[in-house]
Design a protein around this motif. Structure first.
Motif, PDB file in Angstrom:
ATOM      1  N   SER A   1       0.389  -0.429  -6.981  1.00 44.37           N
ATOM      2  CA  SER A   1       0.134  -1.840  -6.656  1.00 44.37           C
ATOM      3  C   SER A   1       1.400  -2.679  -6.783  1.00 44.37           C
ATOM      4  O   SER A   1       1.583  -3.652  -6.042  1.00 44.37           O
ATOM      5  N   ALA A   2       2.277  -2.325  -7.720  1.00 51.29           N
ATOM      6  CA  ALA A   2       3.536  -3.072  -7.875  1.00 51.29           C
ATOM      7  C   ALA A   2       4.355  -2.970  -6.580  1.00 51.29           C
ATOM      8  O   ALA A   2       4.932  -3.958  -6.108  1.00 51.29           O
ATOM      9  N   LEU A   3       4.381  -1.781  -6.001  1.00 50.68           N
ATOM     10  CA  LEU A   3       5.120  -1.590  -4.745  1.00 50.68           C
ATOM     11  C   LEU A   3       4.471  -2.389  -3.614  1.00 50.68           C
ATOM     12  O   LEU A   3       5.157  -2.975  -2.770  1.00 50.68           O
ATOM     13  N   GLN A   4       3.141  -2.435  -3.614  1.00 47.32           N
ATOM     14  CA  GLN A   4       2.403  -3.231  -2.624  1.00 47.32           C
ATOM     15  C   GLN A   4       2.723  -4.713  -2.798  1.00 47.32           C
ATOM     16  O   GLN A   4       2.914  -5.438  -1.824  1.00 47.32           O
ATOM     17  N   ALA A   5       2.735  -5.142  -4.051  1.00 52.11           N
ATOM     18  CA  ALA A   5       2.914  -6.577  -4.338  1.00 52.11           C
ATOM     19  C   ALA A   5       4.246  -7.084  -3.785  1.00 52.11           C
ATOM     20  O   ALA A   5       4.358  -8.232  -3.378  1.00 52.11           O
ATOM     21  N   LEU A   6       5.247  -6.213  -3.796  1.00 51.64           N
ATOM     22  CA  LEU A   6       6.574  -6.621  -3.305  1.00 51.64           C
ATOM     23  C   LEU A   6       6.803  -6.180  -1.866  1.00 51.64           C
ATOM     24  O   LEU A   6       7.898  -6.348  -1.333  1.00 51.64           O
ATOM     25  N   ASN A   7       5.773  -5.568  -1.269  1.00 46.92           N
ATOM     26  CA  ASN A   7       5.862  -5.085   0.121  1.00 46.92           C
ATOM     27  C   ASN A   7       7.064  -4.165   0.332  1.00 46.92           C
ATOM     28  O   ASN A   7       7.828  -4.306   1.290  1.00 46.92           O
ATOM     29  N   ILE A   8       7.225  -3.236  -0.591  1.00 43.94           N
ATOM     30  CA  ILE A   8       8.359  -2.311  -0.516  1.00 43.94           C
ATOM     31  C   ILE A   8       8.080  -1.247   0.559  1.00 43.94           C
ATOM     32  O   ILE A   8       6.976  -0.705   0.635  1.00 43.94           O
ATOM     33  N   GLN A   9       9.094  -0.978   1.361  1.00 42.71           N
ATOM     34  CA  GLN A   9       8.958   0.028   2.430  1.00 42.71           C
ATOM     35  C   GLN A   9      10.233   0.877   2.502  1.00 42.71           C
ATOM     36  O   GLN A   9      11.153   0.667   1.730  1.00 42.71           O
ATOM     37  N   GLY A  10      10.267   1.787   3.462  1.00 44.60           N
ATOM     38  CA  GLY A  10      11.498   2.545   3.734  1.00 44.60           C
ATOM     39  C   GLY A  10      11.825   3.550   2.641  1.00 44.60           C
ATOM     40  O   GLY A  10      11.047   4.461   2.374  1.00 44.60           O
ATOM     41  N   GLU A  11      13.002   3.354   2.015  1.00 46.86           N
ATOM     42  CA  GLU A  11      13.456   4.284   0.974  1.00 46.86           C
ATOM     43  C   GLU A  11      13.600   3.559  -0.361  1.00 46.86           C
ATOM     44  O   GLU A  11      14.016   2.397  -0.395  1.00 46.86           O
ATOM     45  N   VAL A  12      13.270   4.267  -1.429  1.00 48.49           N
ATOM     46  CA  VAL A  12      13.457   3.714  -2.775  1.00 48.49           C
ATOM     47  C   VAL A  12      14.240   4.715  -3.619  1.00 48.49           C
ATOM     48  O   VAL A  12      13.911   5.909  -3.649  1.00 48.49           O
ATOM     49  N   ILE A  13      15.254   4.214  -4.282  1.00 51.20           N
ATOM     50  CA  ILE A  13      16.080   5.072  -5.146  1.00 51.20           C
ATOM     51  C   ILE A  13      15.383   5.239  -6.489  1.00 51.20           C
ATOM     52  O   ILE A  13      14.964   4.255  -7.108  1.00 51.20           O
TER      53      ILE A  13
END
Ligand code: T4K
Length: 372
Positions: free
Chosen positions: A69-81
């Motif tokens: 949900s944290a990733l959803q909340a910030l609308n994170i996409q693509g690649e994450v290190i």
């Protein structure tokens, strides 16, 4: 001579007194309010914010859903290190958001993501960094933030091991854009299953609270495709009691840590992590690193030796996340890219640590380590 074969597990929950739990449950039974932001949930949010020294906290049904949900909340996409040296839920939260994890090596001292290696892994698709404060030892947060600011990246800390950890008297959970906690039964602080997201604004907390409740804003409006990740009242009741006793739990774990350190300090080939300057620790885990070339036998042989004696130490974190099936074909998963993580993963063994572990239990464990 009798052989003590009482099993000793890597951890054991510190349960609150049952009568106190039953008293709280009676209130739940009377009110018939079982979940969906009930009174105990609200009380726990406010007591936890106060105890931890954070402004906004949203409770979750577990740490993995908090990460997703944290990733959803910030609308994170693509690649994450991120780091390969963690529990698999760290990368799984990315997978569930259709984000590609990009694994970066760890630093050898405290086994956290190495900031010096992050920039080389940034591509035009990179949107965030997700480090883990492994075993509750804080990452090099200033360096990570500088890189994030320079490249316009978000930072989400997987702080699952970092309940109550402070640096220079401030909660480390206030770093980055968001931090997540796990309150699983095996953790220092537990709500049986549970977790939380820590954020920095009222607006973000509202957003996160809606996300964990299907995306509802009010009764009739669904603003986004949220999920059901709410903590229930029984979990919150358990959590309120845990909080009453948490300082005692931490003190006891500190004592155990110090006993281990004293007894293990002269064994060649066994390394343990020391306290960090300016940090007050939660003593969630007691990892040792076994250097076979000096100690004489491998980490796996020691693991088996302990197991033969009914001591169930755990190899957290082996295998590396990058070696698991869903991730092993990623370019960043290559061993050459992850030398320190590979070494740590092959050497690490987490010894039992929990409130009821006695001095004689500790001596029994250390004697086996000494005898090999
Ligand atoms: N990020 C990180 C960095 C994490 O470490 C974790 C979880 C997460 C995210 C995800 O958070 P959650 O979604 O779990 O809230 C355990 C835990 O299940 C897991 O929460 C934890 N990390 C991970 C490091 O360890 P296992 O599969 O090793 O647990 P298990 O069931 O083998 O338990 C270990 C020992 O604890 C047992 O041998 C006996 C004892 N135990 C266990 C339970 C469940 C008890 O005495 N009572 C119990 O109720 O994963």
């Amino acid at each position: 001579m009798t052989i003590n074969n009482k099993p000793i597990f890597v951890t054991q929950p510190a349960l609150p007194p049952l009568d106190e739990f039953v008293d709280l449950l009676k209130g739940v039974w009377d009110s018939k309010w079982l979940t969906n932001n009930g009174p105990l949930h609200q009380k726990l949010e406010s007591e936890l914010a106060n105890y931890l020294g954070v402004k906004y906290i949203s409770l979750f049904s577990n740490g993995t859903l908090a990460l997703i949900s944290a990733l959803q909340a910030l609308n994170i996409q693509g690649e994450v290190i991120t780091t390969p040296f963690s529990f698999v839920a760290t990368s799984h939260s990315l997978w569930w958001n259709k984000i590609t994890p990009v694994f970066v090596d760890i630093e050898p001292d405290y086994l956290n993501l190495d900031p010096a290696k992050i920039e080389a892994a940034i591509t035009p698709r990179t949107t965030a960094i997700m480090p883990v404060h492994v075993y509750g030892n804080p990452c090099k947060m200033d360096e990570i933030q500088q890189i994030a600011d320079k490249h316009g990246l978000k930072v989400i800390y997987d702080a699952a091991h970092s309940f109550a950890v402070k640096k220079d008297d401030k909660s480390i959970l206030n770093n980055g854009d968001l931090s997540i906690l796990s309150f699983h039964a095996t953790k220092l602080y537990s709500t049986i299953e549970g977790g939380a997201i820590i954020c920095h604004s009222k607006e973000m907390k509202h957003h996160i609270d809606n996300l964990k409740n299907f995306g509802f804003r009010g009764e009739l409006v669904v603003e986004e495709p949220g999920i059901n990740a709410k903590m229930n009242e029984i979990q919150a009741a358990y959590g309120l009691l845990q909080l009453k006793y948490i300082d005692g739990f931490i003190n006891k774990r500190k004592e155990i840590t110090e006993q281990y350190r004293g007894l293990l300090s002269n064994i060649d080939g066994i390394r343990f992590l020391s306290d960090m300057d300016g940090v007050s620790h939660g003593y969630s885990y007691f990892p040792i690193l076994v250097d076979k070339s000096v100690y004489g036998i491998s980490r796996d042989d020691l693991y088996l030796k302990l197991k033969e004696n009914s001591i169930f130490a755990r190899r957290y974190f082996y295998p590396l996340i990058s070696n698991f099936e869903p991730y092993c074909n990623l370019p960043s998963a290559k061993t050459d890219n992850l030398r320190n993580a590979t070494n740590a993963s092959n050497q690490v063994l987490c010894l039992p640590i929990y409130v009821e572990l006695s001095t004689s239990d500790i001596e029994r464990i250390v004697n086996i380590i000494k005898l090999k």
